[in-house]
Design a protein around this motif. Structure first.
Motif, PDB file in Angstrom:
ATOM      1  N   ASP A   1       0.842  -1.212   0.000  1.00 42.83           N
ATOM      2  CA  ASP A   1       0.000   0.000   0.000  1.00 42.83           C
ATOM      3  C   ASP A   1       0.872   1.256   0.000  1.00 42.83           C
ATOM      4  N   ASP A   2       1.919   1.240   0.816  1.00 46.67           N
ATOM      5  CA  ASP A   2       2.808   2.422   0.888  1.00 46.67           C
ATOM      6  C   ASP A   2       3.386   2.747  -0.484  1.00 46.67           C
ATOM      7  N   VAL A   3       3.918   1.706  -1.130  1.00 45.83           N
ATOM      8  CA  VAL A   3       4.552   1.929  -2.435  1.00 45.83           C
ATOM      9  C   VAL A   3       3.504   2.306  -3.481  1.00 45.83           C
ATOM     10  N   GLY A   4       2.328   1.664  -3.408  1.00 49.33           N
ATOM     11  CA  GLY A   4       1.252   1.976  -4.365  1.00 49.33           C
ATOM     12  C   GLY A   4       0.869   3.451  -4.291  1.00 49.33           C
ATOM     13  N   ILE A   5       0.738   3.984  -3.088  1.00 47.41           N
ATOM     14  CA  ILE A   5       0.347   5.395  -2.931  1.00 47.41           C
ATOM     15  C   ILE A   5       1.495   6.314  -3.378  1.00 47.41           C
ATOM     16  N   ALA A   6       2.711   5.972  -2.958  1.00 44.20           N
ATOM     17  CA  ALA A   6       3.859   6.800  -3.359  1.00 44.20           C
ATOM     18  C   ALA A   6       3.997   6.832  -4.884  1.00 44.20           C
ATOM     19  N   LEU A   7       3.744   5.695  -5.496  1.00 44.88           N
ATOM     20  CA  LEU A   7       3.853   5.588  -6.948  1.00 44.88           C
ATOM     21  C   LEU A   7       2.772   6.420  -7.649  1.00 44.88           C
ATOM     22  N   ARG A   8       1.543   6.291  -7.182  1.00 46.93           N
ATOM     23  CA  ARG A   8       0.454   7.077  -7.786  1.00 46.93           C
ATOM     24  C   ARG A   8       0.721   8.574  -7.594  1.00 46.93           C
TER      25      ARG A   8
ATOM     26  N   VAL B   1      -6.056  14.020   2.361  1.00 40.48           N
ATOM     27  CA  VAL B   1      -5.376  13.479   3.547  1.00 40.48           C
ATOM     28  C   VAL B   1      -6.331  12.488   4.204  1.00 40.48           C
ATOM     29  N   GLY B   2      -5.814  11.374   4.657  1.00 38.92           N
ATOM     30  CA  GLY B   2      -6.694  10.409   5.325  1.00 38.92           C
ATOM     31  C   GLY B   2      -5.927   9.184   5.778  1.00 38.92           C
ATOM     32  N   CYS B   3      -6.666   8.220   6.311  1.00 35.90           N
ATOM     33  CA  CYS B   3      -6.021   6.951   6.683  1.00 35.90           C
ATOM     34  C   CYS B   3      -5.711   6.192   5.383  1.00 35.90           C
TER      35      CYS B   3
ATOM     36  N   GLY C   1      -2.247  11.678  -2.508  1.00 34.95           N
ATOM     37  CA  GLY C   1      -2.729  11.281  -1.179  1.00 34.95           C
ATOM     38  C   GLY C   1      -1.645  11.359  -0.132  1.00 34.95           C
ATOM     39  N   LEU C   2      -1.982  11.927   1.015  1.00 31.25           N
ATOM     40  CA  LEU C   2      -1.060  11.924   2.153  1.00 31.25           C
ATOM     41  C   LEU C   2      -1.711  11.090   3.252  1.00 31.25           C
ATOM     42  N   VAL C   3      -0.975  10.105   3.751  1.00 30.77           N
ATOM     43  CA  VAL C   3      -1.537   9.194   4.752  1.00 30.77           C
ATOM     44  C   VAL C   3      -1.219   9.707   6.158  1.00 30.77           C
ATOM     45  N   LEU C   4      -2.227   9.633   7.016  1.00 27.31           N
ATOM     46  CA  LEU C   4      -2.048  10.064   8.408  1.00 27.31           C
ATOM     47  C   LEU C   4      -0.983   9.209   9.103  1.00 27.31           C
ATOM     48  N   ASP C   5      -0.228   9.833   9.990  1.00 26.45           N
ATOM     49  CA  ASP C   5       0.743   9.065  10.785  1.00 26.45           C
ATOM     50  C   ASP C   5       0.027   8.234  11.848  1.00 26.45           C
ATOM     51  N   ARG C   6      -1.071   8.796  12.353  1.00 24.11           N
ATOM     52  CA  ARG C   6      -1.895   8.018  13.292  1.00 24.11           C
ATOM     53  C   ARG C   6      -3.350   8.204  12.889  1.00 24.11           C
ATOM     54  N   ALA C   7      -3.985   7.072  12.550  1.00 24.67           N
ATOM     55  CA  ALA C   7      -5.384   7.145  12.114  1.00 24.67           C
ATOM     56  C   ALA C   7      -6.311   6.949  13.314  1.00 24.67           C
TER      57      ALA C   7
ATOM     58  N   SER D   1      -8.299  12.940  17.206  1.00 24.37           N
ATOM     59  CA  SER D   1      -6.888  13.167  17.563  1.00 24.37           C
ATOM     60  C   SER D   1      -5.928  12.407  16.656  1.00 24.37           C
ATOM     61  N   THR D   2      -6.179  12.439  15.381  1.00 29.51           N
ATOM     62  CA  THR D   2      -5.262  11.780  14.449  1.00 29.51           C
ATOM     63  C   THR D   2      -4.042  12.684  14.210  1.00 29.51           C
ATOM     64  N   LEU D   3      -3.025  12.100  13.640  1.00 25.72           N
ATOM     65  CA  LEU D   3      -1.786  12.863  13.436  1.00 25.72           C
ATOM     66  C   LEU D   3      -1.365  12.852  11.976  1.00 25.72           C
ATOM     67  N   LEU D   4      -0.900  14.001  11.529  1.00 22.42           N
ATOM     68  CA  LEU D   4      -0.359  14.104  10.168  1.00 22.42           C
ATOM     69  C   LEU D   4       1.041  14.695  10.258  1.00 22.42           C
ATOM     70  N   ASN D   5       1.908  14.260   9.387  1.00 25.31           N
ATOM     71  CA  ASN D   5       3.216  14.902   9.279  1.00 25.31           C
ATOM     72  C   ASN D   5       2.992  16.213   8.501  1.00 25.31           C
TER      73      ASN D   5
END
Ligand code: SF4
Length: 216
Positions: free
Chosen positions: A75-82, A168-170, A190-196, A200-204
């Motif tokens: 999933d990480d690579v798929g999102i980074a690639l897109r 931005v999301g999970c 897409g930017l994925v949350l650091d804590r979903a 109180s979720t977290l984003l970089n």
């Protein structure tokens, strides 16, 4: 009496075996490329990788699990690639045709904003980073929305007709959002949350600011 195999069934059987072998080879090659990309942050044969992630996601993830690796890498690579594939087109899109969607779970627990048909109305109270991020992005010309869910996003996309979207999301929401962009011919990042979670979720946020600055 010996049974004779119907030639049609024989051809179908052989075709199925070849198809399975071809898919397996594609999945193995795709998995190797994904693992390589994850380690080096370099994307070789991006379209092939995207094909293996999109069409053979479950098989590729199963191969990762088989060798004891974390299948979240896919999933990480798929999102980074897109994101990488869309970035140039996103940057070339006039900024007033770009929209940013932030999830409401990023707000402070005591957020005083009220829900409107355009999402939460942030008053920049200073209790969370959304106020500042929205101000910076709007100063660049983006339209920013703080939304409670994907149905809001779909409605706002139908209404405002953007060409490019930063969401931005999970992990699940970002994957679904990027797929929606692909279906609608929009340039999605897409930017994925650091804590979903629900609150109180977290984003970089550094990543967020770096992106909107780099996209111009
Ligand atoms: S800055 Fe905006 S979104 Fe954040 S808590 Fe205050 S009103 Fe809510």
């Amino acid at each position: 009496m010996a049974f004779e195999t119907d030639p049609i069934f024989a051809i179908i059987g052989v075709s199925v075996v070849y198809a399975v072998i071809i898919l397996l080879v594609i999945a193995v090659l795709g998995s190797l490329l994904i693992a390589y990309s994850f380690r080096t942050e370099r994307f070789i044969f991006p379209n092939f990788m995207l094909f293996s992630i999109t069409i053979l996601e479950n098989l590729v993830k199963a191969l990762f699990r088989l060798v004891g690796a974390d299948d979240g890498i896919v999933d990480d690579v798929g999102i980074a690639l897109r994101n990488k594939i869309s970035f140039k087109k996103f940057r070339n899109t006039p900024v007033d045709k770009r929209m940013i969607f932030l999830p409401q779970c990023l707000r402070a627990i005591d957020c005083p904003s009220k829900l409107s048909p355009e999402g939460m109305k942030c008053i920049n109270c200073g209790s969370c980073e959304i106020g500042n991020a929205r101000k910076c992005a709007e100063a660049l010309g983006y339209r920013v929305f703080i939304v409670p869910g994907s149905s809001f996003i779909k409605r706002l996309v139908r209404k405002h007709k953007p060409t490019a979207i930063l969401g931005v999301g999970c992990m699940t929401e970002v994957k679904a959002g990027l797929e929606m962009c692909q279906k609608l011919n929009l340039y999605g990042i897409g930017l994925v949350l650091d804590r979903a979670g629900c609150v109180s979720t977290l984003l970089n946020w550094d990543e967020f600011y770096e992106f909107i600055e780099a996209a111009g």
